[in-house]
Design a protein around this motif. Structure first.
Motif, PDB file in Angstrom:
ATOM      1  N   VAL A  27      97.030 -10.980  30.287  1.00 56.18           N
ATOM      2  CA  VAL A  27      95.626 -11.305  30.048  1.00 56.18           C
ATOM      3  C   VAL A  27      95.497 -12.394  28.992  1.00 56.18           C
ATOM      4  O   VAL A  27      96.217 -12.388  27.995  1.00 56.18           O
ATOM      5  N   SER A  28      94.544 -13.305  29.193  1.00 53.70           N
ATOM      6  CA  SER A  28      94.285 -14.323  28.175  1.00 53.70           C
ATOM      7  C   SER A  28      93.726 -13.637  26.936  1.00 53.70           C
ATOM      8  O   SER A  28      93.104 -12.571  27.015  1.00 53.70           O
ATOM      9  N   ASP A  31      90.131 -12.318  26.764  1.00 51.97           N
ATOM     10  CA  ASP A  31      89.773 -11.227  27.678  1.00 51.97           C
ATOM     11  C   ASP A  31      90.439  -9.893  27.321  1.00 51.97           C
ATOM     12  O   ASP A  31      90.196  -8.895  27.989  1.00 51.97           O
ATOM     13  N   VAL A  35      89.357  -6.060  28.876  1.00 50.33           N
ATOM     14  CA  VAL A  35      90.325  -5.498  29.818  1.00 50.33           C
ATOM     15  C   VAL A  35      90.870  -4.174  29.275  1.00 50.33           C
ATOM     16  O   VAL A  35      90.989  -3.191  30.021  1.00 50.33           O
ATOM     17  N   GLU A  62      86.073  -6.889  38.486  1.00 56.54           N
ATOM     18  CA  GLU A  62      86.273  -8.301  38.136  1.00 56.54           C
ATOM     19  C   GLU A  62      87.623  -8.501  37.447  1.00 56.54           C
ATOM     20  O   GLU A  62      88.367  -9.426  37.761  1.00 56.54           O
ATOM     21  N   TRP A  63      87.935  -7.613  36.485  1.00 61.42           N
ATOM     22  CA  TRP A  63      89.193  -7.754  35.738  1.00 61.42           C
ATOM     23  C   TRP A  63      90.403  -7.485  36.624  1.00 61.42           C
ATOM     24  O   TRP A  63      91.419  -8.168  36.526  1.00 61.42           O
ATOM     25  N   LYS A  65      90.638  -7.977  39.812  1.00 61.05           N
ATOM     26  CA  LYS A  65      90.814  -9.089  40.742  1.00 61.05           C
ATOM     27  C   LYS A  65      91.357 -10.317  40.031  1.00 61.05           C
ATOM     28  O   LYS A  65      92.154 -11.067  40.583  1.00 61.05           O
ATOM     29  N   ARG A  66      90.931 -10.523  38.784  1.00 56.84           N
ATOM     30  CA  ARG A  66      91.391 -11.680  38.019  1.00 56.84           C
ATOM     31  C   ARG A  66      92.849 -11.513  37.585  1.00 56.84           C
ATOM     32  O   ARG A  66      93.618 -12.470  37.599  1.00 56.84           O
ATOM     33  N   TYR A  67      93.192 -10.283  37.209  1.00 60.75           N
ATOM     34  CA  TYR A  67      94.554 -10.002  36.723  1.00 60.75           C
ATOM     35  C   TYR A  67      95.198  -8.950  37.621  1.00 60.75           C
ATOM     36  O   TYR A  67      95.361  -7.790  37.253  1.00 60.75           O
ATOM     37  N   LYS A  68      95.580  -9.369  38.824  1.00 63.11           N
ATOM     38  CA  LYS A  68      96.145  -8.447  39.820  1.00 63.11           C
ATOM     39  C   LYS A  68      97.458  -7.822  39.371  1.00 63.11           C
ATOM     40  O   LYS A  68      97.796  -6.719  39.771  1.00 63.11           O
TER      41      LYS A  68
END
Length: 166
Positions: A27-28, A31, A35, A62-63, A65-68
């Motif tokens: 994760v960035s 975020d 998360v 959303e999280w 999907k962004r960070y599978k």
């Protein structure tokens, strides 16, 4: 895989804290807090079934999907995560991390490595006994959650636990 009320004698459990840290590696920085908050629903679930539903919900969010990779890493470790849910909440507060166990294992490994070899098994056992005694003296105070966890361990493991505590 589901667990019944009786717990197995030897259960392999992954460290929830390490799994969270590993998840946040994907994760960035900006975020990480949201998360981590989203992941709380998984490890704070009441049982393994609720946790799996929370994981599925996270993966669809959303999280997720962004960070599978987070959902995938939890799925890979799932068989080592679900033993955690077999314990009551009071015990989970004690066993969610394996840092203390890893620190103790590190001391034991360091002592054995420094010694190199042993003439027999008794010599190795004596060294480990001495290291454990010294390590025990370093322990300052039990976590405040330990009192409630002891009650739950006594209920779950009965005489086996009370004999160990004597």
């Amino acid at each position: 895989m589901t667990f019944t009320a009786s717990l197995p004698d030897a259960t392999v459990q992954t460290c929830i804290v390490h799994l969270l840290r590993h998840s946040l590696d994907f994760v960035s920085y900006k975020d990480r807090k949201p998360v981590a908050t989203a992941l709380k629903d998984i490890y704070r679930a009441t049982d393994a079934e609720a946790a799996e539903k929370a994981l599925t919900a996270f993966e669809g969010s959303e999280w997720g999907k962004r960070y599978k990779a987070i959902g995938q890493s939890w799925r890979r470790a799932w068989s080592e995560v679900i033993p955690f849910f077999a314990f009551p909440g009071e015990v989970r507060k004690i066993v969610y991390t394996t840092n203390q166990i890893e620190a103790l294992n590190s001391k034991l490994r360091r002592a054995v490595r420094a010694r190199g070899h042993f003439p027999n098994d008794d010599a190795a056992m004596k060294l480990l006994f001495l290291i454990l005694n010294r390590a025990e003296k370093e322990w300052k105070m039990a976590p405040r959650e330990w009192a409630m966890a002891k009650v739950q361990f006594a209920i779950l493991y009965g005489e086996r636990f009370t004999k160990a505590m004597a």
